[in-house]
Design an enzyme around this catalytic site. Structure first.
Site, PDB file in Angstrom:
ATOM      1  N   ALA A   8       0.839  -1.209   0.000  1.00 34.09           N
ATOM      2  CA  ALA A   8       0.000   0.000   0.000  1.00 34.09           C
ATOM      3  C   ALA A   8       0.875   1.261   0.000  1.00 34.09           C
ATOM      4  CB  ALA A   8      -0.984  -0.039   1.156  1.00 34.09           C
ATOM      5  N   CYS A   9       0.584   2.207   0.885  1.00 35.43           N
ATOM      6  CA  CYS A   9       1.297   3.497   0.865  1.00 35.43           C
ATOM      7  C   CYS A   9       2.789   3.351   1.120  1.00 35.43           C
ATOM      8  CB  CYS A   9       0.718   4.447   1.899  1.00 35.43           C
ATOM      9  SG  CYS A   9      -0.853   5.103   1.370  1.00 35.43           S
ATOM     10  N   SER A  10       3.205   2.237   1.721  1.00 33.38           N
ATOM     11  CA  SER A  10       4.634   2.059   2.012  1.00 33.38           C
ATOM     12  C   SER A  10       5.344   1.252   0.932  1.00 33.38           C
ATOM     13  CB  SER A  10       4.811   1.377   3.363  1.00 33.38           C
ATOM     14  OG  SER A  10       4.322   2.215   4.386  1.00 33.38           O
ATOM     15  N   SER A  70       1.890   5.234  -2.522  1.00 34.60           N
ATOM     16  CA  SER A  70       3.334   4.989  -2.311  1.00 34.60           C
ATOM     17  C   SER A  70       4.223   6.069  -2.929  1.00 34.60           C
ATOM     18  CB  SER A  70       3.718   3.629  -2.887  1.00 34.60           C
ATOM     19  OG  SER A  70       3.697   3.658  -4.293  1.00 34.60           O
TER      20      SER A  70
END
Ligand code: CO8
Length: 373
Positions: A155-157, A334
């Site tokens: 996901a965002c990481s 990300s």
């Protein structure tokens, strides 16, 4: 172990902009249509009416002023409220690969490399367009790269976790030059009909070249000082879209098949986790947070970033210490921290230290400490 540097970054910016005013106008038209259509049930008290969104709320709660998207007419059509994409044949480049390749070409140019120099491609993002073949392998093929390629999703990481995998591969000799690519077509999985989150995301792609220091020729290079990754399970950001949906006989357009979150809880829980994560990493590297010249943070919420950095440096946060790209790009999952690194590093001097850090669904936190050569 080989010394490793970041020798180039690239950014692909989609062709269309949606301002908050345009977004709210379309959303409110959808709400009016929904409430009119369900007037009898709303009147009978068996259905709650939907409420209008507002530009003021969006800017105050998030810091977002606009976002870039791959297609805007479908998103702004009150009868549709999601983008309109043309299906492509198997022998055409997929959309995700196409924007990934554009960002990758720019990163390679900045690094003074060509596809032939690359022996590792990692496509790290929040939403993958298909199950297989991997988007990364398609990009590897389009760039004429060698070695190996794979997709990953944190996901965002995803970008910082991807960078850490690239650094490990180069350090251990598994690869010499790895491209980490973050194509984010978030508009496909954004819930444009939900006023709690309809304003959050934007589309973009970023790419980063990670290579052995002894092969790097770029004028500007960044030593990797260290990377630190952590995860901790939470249902507060979730999307149940997946390959078992058909067998479950579930509705593919049901609310749980797009992005949803408990935004307030995410805010409260992730701020201390991210601040402690960076503090621990810097401590292990014997770096004082106040000696960090710049924090290129995940771009989900302006106040969130200010709080995290304030916890670390104990002072008010200026854009010089933690630059903001969220106002222009919104949350690009990300890619956010990489856009900030891409756009706001030119003024730093040799020896300056910075932290690229992302946090989000999972929960997940990834940080990479870099120093300008
Ligand atoms: N307009 C007007 N009012 C609104 C709106 C709106 N659009 N939305 C909500 N309100 C109302 C609410 O109903 C509420 O009213 P009341 O007080 O009467 O109940 C009031 O405004 C306040 O609502 P909130 O408490 O929800 O508002 P917040 O101040 O918490 O702000 C935010 C909401 C901006 C969402 C904020 O909580 C936030 O940014 N949280 C952090 C979120 C975050 O970091 N998430 C990370 C997710 S990204 C990630 O991990 C990647 C996932 C994969 C990407 C997939 C791509 C699609």
């Amino acid at each position: 172990m080989s010394a490793v540097v970041i020798s180039g970054t690239g950014l692909y910016q989609p062709p269309y902009t949606i301002t908050n005013a345009e977004l709210v106008e379309a959303f409110n038209a959808y709400v009016d249509g929904y409430n009119a259509e369900h007037a009898a049930d709303i009147e009978a008290g068996t259905l709650q009416p939907l409420s209008h969104s507002s530009v003021e709320f969006i800017e105050k709660a998030s810091g977002i002023k606009q976002r870039y998207v791959m297609e805007k007419s479908g998103i702004l059509d009150p009868k549709r409220m999601y983008p309109r994409f043309q299906e492509r044949s198997d022998d055409q480049l997929s959309m995700l690969a196409e924007i990934g390749v554009e960002a990758a070409k720019k990163a390679l140019e900045a690094a003074g490399k060509t596809g032939a120099d690359v022996d590792g491609v990692i496509c790290a993002c929040s939403n993958l367009q298909r199950a297989y073949p991997a988007i990364a392998i398609e990009i590897q093929h389009a760039l004429g790269a060698g070695g190996y390629a794979f997709d990953m999703n944190v996901a965002c990481s995803a970008a910082t976790f991807g960078l850490a995998q690239a650094v490990n591969a180069v350090q251990t000799g598994a690869a010499k030059c790895v491209l980490v690519i973050n194509p984010e077509i978030t508009s496909g999985h954004q819930e444009w009909k939900d006023r709690d989150c309809h304003f959050i995301f934007g589309d973009v792609a970023t790419a980063t070249v990670v290579e052995r220091a002894d092969t790097a020729t770029a004028a500007e290079q960044w030593d990797i000082v260290g990377s630190h990754l952590a995860t901790q399970f939470s249902n507060n950001i979730r999307n149940n879209f997946g390959y078992l949906n058909r067998s479950e006989d579930s509705d593919p357009k049901a609310r749980d098949k797009t992005f949803r979150q408990e935004g307030r809880k995410v805010f409260k829980e992730v701020v201390p986790v991210a601040a402690a994560h960076i503090e621990t990493q810097l401590g292990a590297l014997s770096i004082q947070p106040t000696d960090v010249r710049r924090f290129w943070l995940h771009q989900a919420n302006l106040s969130m970033n200010q709080l995290i950095v304030k916890k670390l440096i104990g002072a008010e946060v200026t854009p010089d210490v933690a630059p903001l790209i969220l106002d222009e790009y919104a949350n690009t999952s990300s890619a956010g921290s990489i856009i900030a690194f891409h756009k706001y590093r030119g003024d730093l001097k040799s020896g300056d230290t910075g932290v690229i850090c992302s946090f989000g669904a999972g929960y997940s936190v990834g940080s990479v400490v870099v120093r300008k050569r």
